[in-house]
Design a protein around this motif. Structure first.
Motif, short mmCIF file in Angstrom:
data_model
loop_
_atom_site.label_atom_id
_atom_site.label_comp_id
_atom_site.label_asym_id
_atom_site.label_seq_id
_atom_site.Cartn_x
_atom_site.Cartn_y
_atom_site.Cartn_z
N GLY A 139 0.79 -1.22 0.00
CA GLY A 139 0.00 0.00 0.00
C GLY A 139 0.83 1.27 0.00
O GLY A 139 0.33 2.33 -0.39
N ASP A 140 2.08 1.18 0.44
CA ASP A 140 2.95 2.35 0.43
C ASP A 140 3.66 2.56 -0.89
O ASP A 140 4.46 3.50 -1.04
CB ASP A 140 3.99 2.22 1.55
N GLY A 141 3.39 1.69 -1.88
CA GLY A 141 4.01 1.81 -3.19
C GLY A 141 5.40 1.23 -3.29
O GLY A 141 6.01 1.26 -4.37
N ALA A 142 5.92 0.66 -2.20
CA ALA A 142 7.25 0.07 -2.19
C ALA A 142 7.18 -1.44 -2.36
O ALA A 142 6.19 -2.07 -1.99
CB ALA A 142 7.97 0.41 -0.89
N GLN A 143 8.27 -2.00 -2.91
CA GLN A 143 8.33 -3.45 -3.08
C GLN A 143 8.89 -4.08 -1.80
O GLN A 143 9.97 -3.74 -1.35
CB GLN A 143 9.19 -3.84 -4.27
N HIS A 144 8.14 -5.04 -1.24
CA HIS A 144 8.51 -5.67 0.02
C HIS A 144 8.87 -7.14 -0.13
O HIS A 144 9.33 -7.76 0.84
CB HIS A 144 7.36 -5.54 1.02
N ALA A 145 8.66 -7.71 -1.32
CA ALA A 145 8.96 -9.12 -1.55
C ALA A 145 9.15 -9.34 -3.04
O ALA A 145 8.70 -8.53 -3.86
CB ALA A 145 7.82 -9.99 -1.02
N PRO A 146 9.82 -10.43 -3.43
CA PRO A 146 10.00 -10.70 -4.85
C PRO A 146 8.67 -10.93 -5.55
O PRO A 146 7.70 -11.41 -4.94
CB PRO A 146 10.85 -11.98 -4.86
N ARG A 147 8.60 -10.59 -6.83
CA ARG A 147 7.39 -10.81 -7.61
C ARG A 147 7.06 -12.30 -7.68
O ARG A 147 7.89 -13.15 -7.44
CB ARG A 147 7.53 -10.22 -9.01
N GLY A 148 5.82 -12.57 -8.04
CA GLY A 148 5.35 -13.94 -8.11
C GLY A 148 4.38 -14.26 -6.99
O GLY A 148 4.51 -15.27 -6.30
N ASN A 149 3.40 -13.38 -6.76
CA ASN A 149 2.33 -13.61 -5.79
C ASN A 149 2.83 -13.89 -4.38
O ASN A 149 2.50 -14.93 -3.78
CB ASN A 149 1.43 -14.77 -6.24
N PRO A 150 3.63 -13.01 -3.79
CA PRO A 150 4.07 -13.25 -2.41
C PRO A 150 2.88 -13.27 -1.45
O PRO A 150 1.98 -12.43 -1.52
CB PRO A 150 4.99 -12.06 -2.11
N MET A 151 2.89 -14.28 -0.56
CA MET A 151 1.77 -14.52 0.35
C MET A 151 2.04 -13.97 1.75
O MET A 151 3.17 -14.05 2.25
CB MET A 151 1.50 -16.02 0.48
N THR A 152 0.98 -13.49 2.38
CA THR A 152 0.99 -13.20 3.81
C THR A 152 0.66 -14.50 4.56
O THR A 152 -0.26 -15.20 4.18
CB THR A 152 -0.06 -12.13 4.16
#
Length: 310
Positions: free
Chosen positions: A42-55
């Protein structure tokens, strides 16, 4: 019953038997956030590698193999004002003879207006400048840890759920997942602001969300594939390839469900399915295609409701 607020700090690109991020109980609800398919929040920053990162994963106390974990998507609120897609359509859904005519696939940005309930291209061509589509949030990828200590990529799906990309998996839907490991280990992510059947562009309108979900544990159910109940429908979703395989899996599980819930034999159940079943092509972009076999809720099918029994 408790309502948890969980702020994730790490994510997973596989559904697997991983250390849980939070332990919850049957009847609890969780408010958390998800990243988009490329790992942006939501902050517009990347927090994990692409490819549907899961919580996740979320450990559900008392869940054991053979149980069913009922997950209700209570709410999905976009936590940023933009999303993205790719275009043109994915090659696998088109006649190969026309592929040479198509332009190179490119990314397109979309405006998400939660107040108006719409999504709209940010830079449309003049011909489609007035086009907009209803905001219809859904989870593209979610599920539980698979059996046999597997680690299954969030690019695909199976009996444990995963990247199913089915447009009916939005707020108000309750999905019953087969439990394969202690605690079930539930993951969620890959939210879409809007998407048609099949995810034929290879994306929905990909964005990040604040999600609230609740869980209920039902013991000793022996499900083979995820089942779902919405306000209007009862359905099974299954995965495989080619397309006839998930159709067969979903139909077989729905036949079992009708027999169990209505107390009828396969011949009697076939009379119902033969006249009333509907099929949705949920996804034809991912490595495993997904098909949903669906029955509308009627007086005849009311006894199939697992919400009423849970």
């Amino acid at each position: 019953m408790a309502r948890h607020h969980f702020a994730p700090t790490q994510y997973s690109n596989v559904l697997a038997t991983l250390p849980p991020v939070l332990e919850i109980a049957s009847g609890d609800s969780v408010v958390t956030t998800t990243l988009d398919a490329a790992g942006f929040g939501g902050d517009g920053a990347q927090h994990a590698p692409r490819g549907n990162p899961m919580t996740g994963p979320f450990f559900v106390a008392g869940a054991e193999p053979g149980d069913a974990l009922l997950v209700t998507i209570e709410r999905m609120t976009p936590n940023r004002k933009t999303g993205w897609t790719y275009s043109p359509l994915a090659p696998g859904v088109l006649d190969p003879a026309m592929l040479h005519e198509l332009p190179k696939r490119e990314r397109y940005e979309w405006a998400i207006d939660a107040q108006a309930g719409t999504v709209k291209l940010l830079e449309p061509s003049a011909r489609i400048k007035d086009w907009s589509f209803p905001l219809a949030p859904m989870l593209g990828c979610f599920g539980v840890a698979p059996e046999r200590a597997q680690a299954i990529s969030t690019a695909t799906s199976g009996a444990n759920g995963g990247n199913m990309d089915y447009r009916l998996f939005g707020p108000g839907a309750t999905i019953a997942f087969p439990v394969f490991v202690d605690g079930a280990l539930f993951f969620l992510g890959d939210g879409h602001a809007c998407q048609g059947d099949g995810e034929i562009a290879g994306t929905g309108v990909e964005t990040s969300f604040e999600v609230e979900f609740s869980v209920k544990l039902v013991k000793k159910q022996g499900l083979r594939w995820p089942r779902c109940e919405t306000e209007t429908d009862l359905l099974v979703i299954a995965s495989g390839r080619p397309l006839d395989q998930p159709l067969q899996f979903a139909t077989t599980e729905l036949l079992r469900w009708v027999g169990e819930a209505l107390g009828v034999d396969p011949i009697e159940a076939s009379h119902l399915l033969g006249q009333a079943v509907r099929y949705d092509i949920a996804n034809v972009f991912n490595p495993a295609y997904c098909v949903a076999a669906r029955l509308e809720k009627t007086d005849l099918t009311r006894a199939m409701s697992f919400r009423a029994r849970s």
